[in-house]
Design a protein around this motif. Structure first.
Motif, mmCIF file in Angstrom:
data_model
loop_
_atom_site.group_PDB
_atom_site.id
_atom_site.type_symbol
_atom_site.label_atom_id
_atom_site.label_comp_id
_atom_site.label_asym_id
_atom_site.label_seq_id
_atom_site.Cartn_x
_atom_site.Cartn_y
_atom_site.Cartn_z
ATOM 1 N N UNK A 30 -17.251 63.909 71.044
ATOM 2 C CA UNK A 30 -16.786 63.315 72.300
ATOM 3 C C UNK A 30 -16.677 61.809 72.215
ATOM 4 N N UNK A 31 -17.452 61.208 71.329
ATOM 5 C CA UNK A 31 -17.484 59.760 71.220
ATOM 6 C C UNK A 31 -17.388 59.358 69.757
ATOM 7 N N UNK A 32 -16.503 58.435 69.465
ATOM 8 C CA UNK A 32 -16.354 57.888 68.115
ATOM 9 C C UNK A 32 -16.392 56.375 68.244
ATOM 10 N N UNK A 33 -17.178 55.722 67.408
ATOM 11 C CA UNK A 33 -17.296 54.269 67.438
ATOM 12 C C UNK A 33 -16.568 53.673 66.247
ATOM 13 N N UNK A 34 -15.688 52.725 66.513
ATOM 14 C CA UNK A 34 -14.987 52.002 65.449
ATOM 15 C C UNK A 34 -15.729 50.698 65.210
ATOM 16 N N UNK A 35 -16.076 50.424 63.966
ATOM 17 C CA UNK A 35 -16.786 49.197 63.641
ATOM 18 C C UNK A 35 -16.031 48.432 62.567
ATOM 19 N N UNK A 36 -16.274 47.149 62.514
ATOM 20 C CA UNK A 36 -15.658 46.301 61.509
ATOM 21 C C UNK A 36 -15.600 44.879 62.005
ATOM 22 N N UNK A 37 -15.238 43.964 61.129
ATOM 23 C CA UNK A 37 -15.162 42.558 61.530
ATOM 24 C C UNK A 37 -14.047 42.326 62.547
ATOM 25 N N UNK A 38 -14.191 41.264 63.290
ATOM 26 C CA UNK A 38 -13.193 40.913 64.288
ATOM 27 C C UNK A 38 -11.821 40.686 63.668
ATOM 28 N N UNK A 39 -10.797 41.133 64.373
ATOM 29 C CA UNK A 39 -9.433 40.875 63.940
ATOM 30 C C UNK A 39 -8.823 41.887 62.996
ATOM 31 N N UNK A 40 -9.526 42.987 62.711
ATOM 32 C CA UNK A 40 -8.977 43.979 61.776
ATOM 33 C C UNK A 40 -8.159 45.063 62.466
ATOM 34 N N UNK A 41 -8.154 45.083 63.807
ATOM 35 C CA UNK A 41 -7.309 46.032 64.522
ATOM 36 C C UNK A 41 -8.004 47.241 65.096
ATOM 37 N N UNK A 42 -9.298 47.145 65.354
ATOM 38 C CA UNK A 42 -10.031 48.280 65.911
ATOM 39 C C UNK A 42 -9.495 48.678 67.283
ATOM 40 N N UNK A 43 -9.289 47.706 68.144
ATOM 41 C CA UNK A 43 -8.797 47.994 69.494
ATOM 42 C C UNK A 43 -7.402 48.577 69.433
ATOM 43 N N UNK A 44 -6.546 48.016 68.627
ATOM 44 C CA UNK A 44 -5.164 48.512 68.514
ATOM 45 C C UNK A 44 -5.152 49.939 67.980
ATOM 46 N N UNK A 45 -5.973 50.227 66.980
ATOM 47 C CA UNK A 45 -6.069 51.583 66.439
ATOM 48 C C UNK A 45 -6.548 52.551 67.520
ATOM 49 N N UNK A 46 -7.547 52.148 68.280
ATOM 50 C CA UNK A 46 -8.067 53.008 69.354
ATOM 51 C C UNK A 46 -7.009 53.261 70.418
ATOM 52 N N UNK A 47 -6.288 52.217 70.829
ATOM 53 C CA UNK A 47 -5.264 52.376 71.858
ATOM 54 C C UNK A 47 -4.101 53.241 71.387
ATOM 55 N N UNK A 48 -3.660 53.047 70.166
ATOM 56 C CA UNK A 48 -2.557 53.859 69.632
ATOM 57 C C UNK A 48 -2.965 55.323 69.512
ATOM 58 N N UNK A 49 -4.181 55.564 69.050
ATOM 59 C CA UNK A 49 -4.659 56.940 68.909
ATOM 60 C C UNK A 49 -4.839 57.585 70.279
ATOM 61 N N UNK A 50 -5.403 56.841 71.217
ATOM 62 C CA UNK A 50 -5.585 57.368 72.584
ATOM 63 C C UNK A 50 -4.242 57.707 73.209
ATOM 64 N N UNK A 51 -3.254 56.860 73.006
ATOM 65 C CA UNK A 51 -1.926 57.130 73.545
ATOM 66 C C UNK A 51 -1.316 58.386 72.954
ATOM 67 N N UNK A 52 -1.542 58.587 71.661
ATOM 68 C CA UNK A 52 -1.003 59.769 70.991
ATOM 69 C C UNK A 52 -1.720 61.044 71.431
ATOM 70 N N UNK A 53 -2.979 60.922 71.809
ATOM 71 C CA UNK A 53 -3.769 62.094 72.207
ATOM 72 C C UNK A 53 -3.797 62.300 73.718
#
Length: 61
Positions: A30-53
């Motif tokens: 139900x919950x997946x956490x994306x981690x990594x340094x700032x500026x690598x695109x975590x938010x964009x990846x989450x938004x694109x995946x959420x839009x697709x799902x």
């Protein structure tokens, strides 16, 4: 905004493997956490995946 997600103003190029892995993980948890340094695109990846799902979650993403 598409549904409750903000509209993207640039194309989403690459990250096919990451998107597929994120979709797979979201199918198992139900919950997946994306981690990594700032500026690598975590938010964009989450938004694109959420839009697709979005259709898989009628209550919203």
């Amino acid at each position: 905004m598409v549904g409750r997600l903000p509209a993207s103003f640039a194309s989403f190029v690459g990250r096919r493997q990451e998107t597929a892995e994120l979709r797979r993980l979201l199918g198992a948890a139900r919950l997946v956490t994306l981690t990594g340094p700032g500026g690598v695109g975590k938010t964009r990846l989450a938004l694109e995946t959420a839009g697709a799902l979005g259709k898989a979650f009628p209550g919203g993403v």
